[in-house]
Structure formats: structure tokens, C-alpha cells
Design a protein around this motif. Sequence first.
Motif, mmCIF file in Angstrom:
data_model
loop_
_atom_site.group_PDB
_atom_site.id
_atom_site.type_symbol
_atom_site.label_atom_id
_atom_site.label_comp_id
_atom_site.label_asym_id
_atom_site.label_seq_id
_atom_site.Cartn_x
_atom_site.Cartn_y
_atom_site.Cartn_z
ATOM 1 N N ALA A 2 4.307 6.440 -6.484
ATOM 2 C CA ALA A 2 4.031 5.053 -6.877
ATOM 3 C C ALA A 2 5.306 4.232 -7.078
ATOM 4 C CB ALA A 2 3.178 5.033 -8.139
ATOM 5 N N ASP A 3 6.297 4.803 -7.744
ATOM 6 C CA ASP A 3 7.534 4.058 -7.978
ATOM 7 C C ASP A 3 8.221 3.719 -6.662
ATOM 8 O OD1 ASP A 3 7.131 4.115 -10.684
ATOM 9 O OD2 ASP A 3 8.533 5.749 -11.079
ATOM 10 N N ARG A 62 -3.252 -5.800 -4.567
ATOM 11 C CA ARG A 62 -3.078 -4.640 -5.437
ATOM 12 C C ARG A 62 -3.232 -3.386 -4.598
ATOM 13 N NH1 ARG A 62 -7.186 -3.879 -8.565
ATOM 14 N NH2 ARG A 62 -6.099 -2.480 -9.990
ATOM 15 N N SER A 63 -2.580 -2.303 -5.045
ATOM 16 C CA SER A 63 -2.657 -1.046 -4.304
ATOM 17 C C SER A 63 -2.394 0.115 -5.240
ATOM 18 C CB SER A 63 -1.630 -1.034 -3.163
ATOM 19 O OG SER A 63 -0.312 -1.090 -3.689
ATOM 20 N N THR A 64 -2.630 1.323 -4.714
ATOM 21 C CA THR A 64 -2.262 2.533 -5.437
ATOM 22 C C THR A 64 -1.898 3.604 -4.423
ATOM 23 O OG1 THR A 64 -2.867 3.995 -7.276
ATOM 24 C CG2 THR A 64 -4.552 3.624 -5.592
ATOM 25 N N ALA A 111 6.359 0.858 -4.931
ATOM 26 C CA ALA A 111 6.632 -0.421 -5.576
ATOM 27 C C ALA A 111 8.046 -0.916 -5.282
ATOM 28 C CB ALA A 111 6.423 -0.283 -7.083
ATOM 29 N N THR A 166 3.555 -5.892 -2.980
ATOM 30 C CA THR A 166 2.279 -5.363 -3.467
ATOM 31 C C THR A 166 2.399 -4.983 -4.931
ATOM 32 O OG1 THR A 166 0.549 -3.680 -3.148
ATOM 33 C CG2 THR A 166 2.807 -2.992 -2.745
ATOM 34 N N THR A 167 1.318 -5.141 -5.684
ATOM 35 C CA THR A 167 1.275 -4.738 -7.088
ATOM 36 C C THR A 167 0.684 -3.338 -7.159
ATOM 37 O OG1 THR A 167 0.959 -7.030 -7.790
ATOM 38 C CG2 THR A 167 0.385 -5.297 -9.370
ATOM 39 N N VAL A 168 1.523 -2.365 -7.469
ATOM 40 C CA VAL A 168 1.108 -0.959 -7.446
ATOM 41 C C VAL A 168 0.588 -0.551 -8.822
ATOM 42 C CG1 VAL A 168 1.837 1.418 -7.022
ATOM 43 C CG2 VAL A 168 2.825 -0.449 -5.676
ATOM 44 N N ASP A 169 -0.624 -0.032 -8.851
ATOM 45 C CA ASP A 169 -1.216 0.500 -10.078
ATOM 46 C C ASP A 169 -1.242 2.013 -9.951
ATOM 47 O OD1 ASP A 169 -2.681 1.248 -12.271
ATOM 48 O OD2 ASP A 169 -4.201 -0.314 -12.046
ATOM 49 N N ALA A 170 -0.343 2.684 -10.657
ATOM 50 C CA ALA A 170 -0.191 4.129 -10.520
ATOM 51 C C ALA A 170 -1.215 4.923 -11.317
ATOM 52 C CB ALA A 170 1.216 4.543 -10.955
ATOM 53 N N PRO A 172 7.932 -4.648 -2.667
ATOM 54 C CA PRO A 172 7.662 -5.436 -3.868
ATOM 55 C C PRO A 172 6.567 -6.476 -3.686
ATOM 56 C CG PRO A 172 9.740 -6.108 -2.844
ATOM 57 C CD PRO A 172 9.303 -4.857 -2.145
#
Length: 317
Positions: free
Chosen positions: A128-129, A120-122, A132, A138-142, A136
Motif C-alpha cells: 500500500a505505501d 480511491r483504491s486498495t 501511494a 489515487t487515495t490508497v486505503d490500506a 499520488p
Amino acid sequence: MLKKVVLLALPGVAPFEFGVVCEVFGIDRSDSGGPLFDFTIATATPGPVRTSLGFDMMIEQDLSVAADADLIAVPAHAIESVDEAFLEVIRAAEARGAWVLSVCSGAFALAQAGILNGRRSTTHWMHADRLAAQFPGTTVDADVLYVEDRKVVTSAGTAAGIDAALHIVRKELGAAVTNVIARRMVVPPQRDGGQAQYIDFPIAENCSDSFAAVTDWMLGNLGEDLTIDQLARKALMSSRTFARRFRADMGTTPAAWLNRQRIIRAQHLLERTERSLESIAADTGFGAAAVMRHHFLKVLQTTPTAYRRAFGERVAS
């Protein structure tokens, strides 16, 4: 234990985010019970490094000093291809179990190095978009201030880097040491990483003409109990067609879009007025303050009261 910290100076480095890492790890606070880190700034080719604001910083150390660092920090930088020499330092740090920290767009260097794959990352919500889409793996949490995933810490923009850096200090050296640093910096000693970035989500500019009139009407009637059937009649569609086409055009369901607009309106009123929570909840369509609180916690990870305390203007009595 966290002792040696190396800050990477990449071309196009952002001075504020660079300074955040220097402030947390580069100052001797041992006189007040704080830590003294072995802190070094390094770059691929020693000499002048141009910042994002157009001035140069003179960096004397090359990347060899990073070989045994306990923490590698990557501040915001120009989002282009990163020199392979920096990427090798990042990969080596992750492989040996050292901490790796990025601030804002620094996450792109971590992603290019491949260490965000499966994590996971931010990053700053504006990037963020792109993160991501380009990476792809990594799971981006904006919506959060920072994320720790197996000693790789990515953070959002500007001050969120302080929170992420202090998180690492807290994990390694404990709360008392972290409090010393925070007190000297005059910042909160702990903000949870899951706290929202407080982003406004304006109305989508690319919605089709078929929904422009109905979304304008929705915004003018947020306080009403709006149903799919009612909205579909406004759009001159069946309920099923309306729901399907709205999602296709707007990227979300009518209910989710409406809920987001209600939250944005409530944020505006909390920031600029002293109206009661019940009054704001009624005006924005939540009905009751308890319902509004539920949605704030779910979407922003904070309460309306805490949001007003953080962002509200002082209104003259």
C-alpha cells in the motif's frame, strides 16, 4: 449486463490470484441456477507466460478478445513496468464503462494505466505505501478488503479478490446468483469491502534511542492509565517537547501509538486465550469491554467477538 469476462495474464502473474478470477467467472454453474460467463484468458503475446512461482502457463488468446469485454480482470503480478499493450486494454475498458477489477498487486497495472487517478483504491497492505508513493493521484486505503470507485474495483491480497469479484457479480446479477457461486465455492456470499485486512502493526524499528526506553515501558504498562505528562517525565522531556518529538520520530501521536499497541495486544489475547472481553479490556488499558469494542470498530471495522470468532484458536478445556 455482465456477460463477457477477460482475465489478463501478465508476466509474473500470481497463480492463486489468477485462480480466484477463474473460479468465480470461469466455471459453468448453470446447472444449479448460476451464471455461465463468456470467459477468456488473454495475454500480449500468446504462448507461455511465466508465473511468480516459476512455471509457465500456455495462453492461446491475444488481447484483441478484450475489445468488447464487460469486465477486465487483472490478478497480482510482478510489480514492474507493465507492457503498454495491457495498459491500453485497461484504459479502453474504463473509457467505455466496463468493469475493471484488480486483485492484490494488480492495482499497480491499473495505476500505470492512469485509471486510478482521482479514485480511491486498495491493494495488499504490504504494497500500500509503495502504491501511494508511486501514484499520488489515487487515495490508497490500506485497511479494507476492496474498494469500488465508479466501476473500478481494487482488492487486497488473496481471498479478498473473491470478495471483490463476488461484489461485482452481486451488483450486476443480484444476490441470488451470487449466493449460488459462493455456495459452490464454500465462501461467504458477502463480506463488506470496508472490513479490515487484520494487519499487525509492530513497533516501529526506526525509532530513535531517545524513545526506545519509553516505548518499552509503555508496552510493559499497557493496562495503566498513561498520560502525556507521565510519559514525558520518563523521557526526561517537557510534555510539549515529548509530544512534538514523538510525532516526528514515530510518525504518529503518543495517544495513537499507544492505542494501536493496545489493539495489537488485545488481538493477541483474543486469538490465543479464552479470557473474557472485560478481562482483556482491563489488561490492555481499555478499561471496559464497551470501550475496547468502540476502538475495534473504529480501527478494524469489526468487533472483538467477531475477531475472536474469525481468528481465535480452539483452547482445550
